[in-house]
Write a protein that holds these residues in place. Structure first.
Motif, PDB file in Angstrom:
ATOM      1  N   PHE A  69       0.803  -1.224   0.000  1.00  0.00           N
ATOM      2  CA  PHE A  69       0.000   0.000   0.000  1.00  0.00           C
ATOM      3  C   PHE A  69       0.834   1.270   0.000  1.00  0.00           C
ATOM      4  N   TYR A  70       1.766   1.394   0.934  1.00  0.00           N
ATOM      5  CA  TYR A  70       2.472   2.667   1.079  1.00  0.00           C
ATOM      6  C   TYR A  70       3.354   2.984  -0.125  1.00  0.00           C
TER       7      TYR A  70
ATOM      8  N   PHE B 186      -8.375   3.932   1.414  1.00  0.00           N
ATOM      9  CA  PHE B 186      -7.383   2.944   1.820  1.00  0.00           C
ATOM     10  C   PHE B 186      -6.458   3.379   2.956  1.00  0.00           C
ATOM     11  N   LEU B 187      -6.172   4.668   3.066  1.00  0.00           N
ATOM     12  CA  LEU B 187      -5.184   5.098   4.059  1.00  0.00           C
ATOM     13  C   LEU B 187      -5.613   4.821   5.500  1.00  0.00           C
TER      14      LEU B 187
ATOM     15  N   VAL C 233      -4.328   2.144  10.673  1.00  0.00           N
ATOM     16  CA  VAL C 233      -4.768   1.413  11.866  1.00  0.00           C
ATOM     17  C   VAL C 233      -4.118   0.037  11.927  1.00  0.00           C
ATOM     18  N   LEU C 234      -4.060  -0.648  10.782  1.00  0.00           N
ATOM     19  CA  LEU C 234      -3.449  -1.976  10.750  1.00  0.00           C
ATOM     20  C   LEU C 234      -1.971  -1.914  11.106  1.00  0.00           C
ATOM     21  N   THR C 235      -1.280  -0.904  10.595  1.00  0.00           N
ATOM     22  CA  THR C 235       0.144  -0.764  10.889  1.00  0.00           C
ATOM     23  C   THR C 235       0.373  -0.462  12.366  1.00  0.00           C
TER      24      THR C 235
ATOM     25  N   ARG D 214     -14.323  -1.395   6.258  1.00  0.00           N
ATOM     26  CA  ARG D 214     -15.576  -1.221   5.520  1.00  0.00           C
ATOM     27  C   ARG D 214     -15.571   0.068   4.706  1.00  0.00           C
ATOM     28  N   LEU D 215     -14.852   1.061   5.184  1.00  0.00           N
ATOM     29  CA  LEU D 215     -14.678   2.271   4.380  1.00  0.00           C
ATOM     30  C   LEU D 215     -13.924   1.948   3.093  1.00  0.00           C
TER      31      LEU D 215
END
Length: 301
Positions: free
Chosen positions: A176-177, A226-227, A232-234, A255-256
């Motif tokens: 992602f990043y 996505f950010l 939050v996951l990181t 969900r967003l």
């Protein structure tokens, strides 16, 4: 803290909102992406770079939506079954494939606008197809590697995986990043080039303004969808947090991110001029779609 301990912390009204929201997105996303894929594959006269990228993006979004019900079901259980692993693999494959394709589209626009002389040698339908095939192989290979490493570390499904996992951080950073950094760079470069382009007439000025807004809108949609989830996951993985607040934050932000599947399909109508023309011709046989003389729009889409 597992999901069962947090179930009482989640109000029933919130569960109903999640269910309604996800169900609505699932129905709308399947409809829009199915229509988009039909138009892209059978209603357009020729395969262009944009058409190839968007067709692959529609496939990725459609597959993600199909895997979503199974993924959500297995989030509620603690069993690391083969079906759970398969559903999560399909979910992650198509999520990060969507992200990679958005990055590829931004690079394609960057080359077309910032390096127009090189674009003839760098941009072609065949090369776009090769890029898509490479991305599918890279994402699938990285997912297979993650599956192997996570299995050795206690399971592949989200519900049974340990909170602190270095492999998850690496996968998130690269998946992602890195695309986010490329997307931001290419989008800003394209907008800068468009604003600096001399305007020969009012029509071209209007086309340039719309193109700039379109590029920025795509960037904003990507970041908003996505950010939050990946941040939050990181944080969860880096700090080893397993609280109900983190669990709720992951549910909300994930969900967003689902909304991106619908927003991608909606962008087909507003971003690609050729897609707009094909859609009009399929819905109203009496309406004749006219080719746009504005090469700027064609280049950016």
């Amino acid at each position: 803290m597992n999901n069962s301990n947090c179930s009482s912390w989640e109000p029933p009204a919130v569960k109903q909102v999640f269910l309604t929201y996800t169900g609505g997105l699932l129905a709308l996303g399947l409809l829009l992406n199915g229509l988009a894929l039909w138009v892209l594959c059978w209603r357009l006269p020729r395969w262009t770079e944009t058409r190839i990228y968007m067709a692959n993006l529609a496939v990725a979004d459609l597959c993600l939506l199909c895997a979503l019900p199974f993924f959500l079901y297995f989030q509620k259980t603690s069993e690391d079954t083969p079906l759970c692993q398969l559903s999560q693999a399909a979910y992650l494959l198509n999520r990060y494939m969507s992200i990679s394709l958005v990055m590829a589209i931004s690079v394609d626009r960057y080359v077309a606008v910032r390096h127009p002389l090189r674009a003839r040698g760098l941009r072609s339908p065949g090369q776009a197809a090769a890029v898509c095939a490479t991305l599918w192989a890279v994402v699938l290979g990285s997912l297979a590697l993650r599956w192997f490493l996570d299995v050795q570390d206690g399971g592949f499904c989200f519900s049974v995986r340990s909170g602190r996992n270095a492999y998850t951080v690496v996968f998130s950073l690269l998946g992602f990043y890195l695309p986010l950094a490329v997307l931001v760079f290419c989008s800003l470069q394209v907008v800068t080039a468009l604003t600096q382009r001399p305007e020969a007439n009012p029509g071209q000025a209007e086309a340039t303004r719309k193109a700039s807004h379109m590029v920025l809108a795509n960037l904003v949609i990507f970041v908003v969808c996505f950010l939050p989830f990946h941040v939050v996951l990181t944080v969860r993985v880096a700090l080893g947090l397993e609280t109900c607040a983190i669990t709720m934050a992951i549910k909300i932000t994930s969900r967003l991110s689902y909304a991106n599947c619908c927003l991608d399909a909606i962008c087909y109508y507003f971003v690609a001029k050729e897609f707009q023309e094909a859609s009009v011709s399929t819905t109203s046989p009496r309406v004749k779609a006219h080719k746009s003389k504005d090469t700027l729009t064609v280049t950016l889409t």
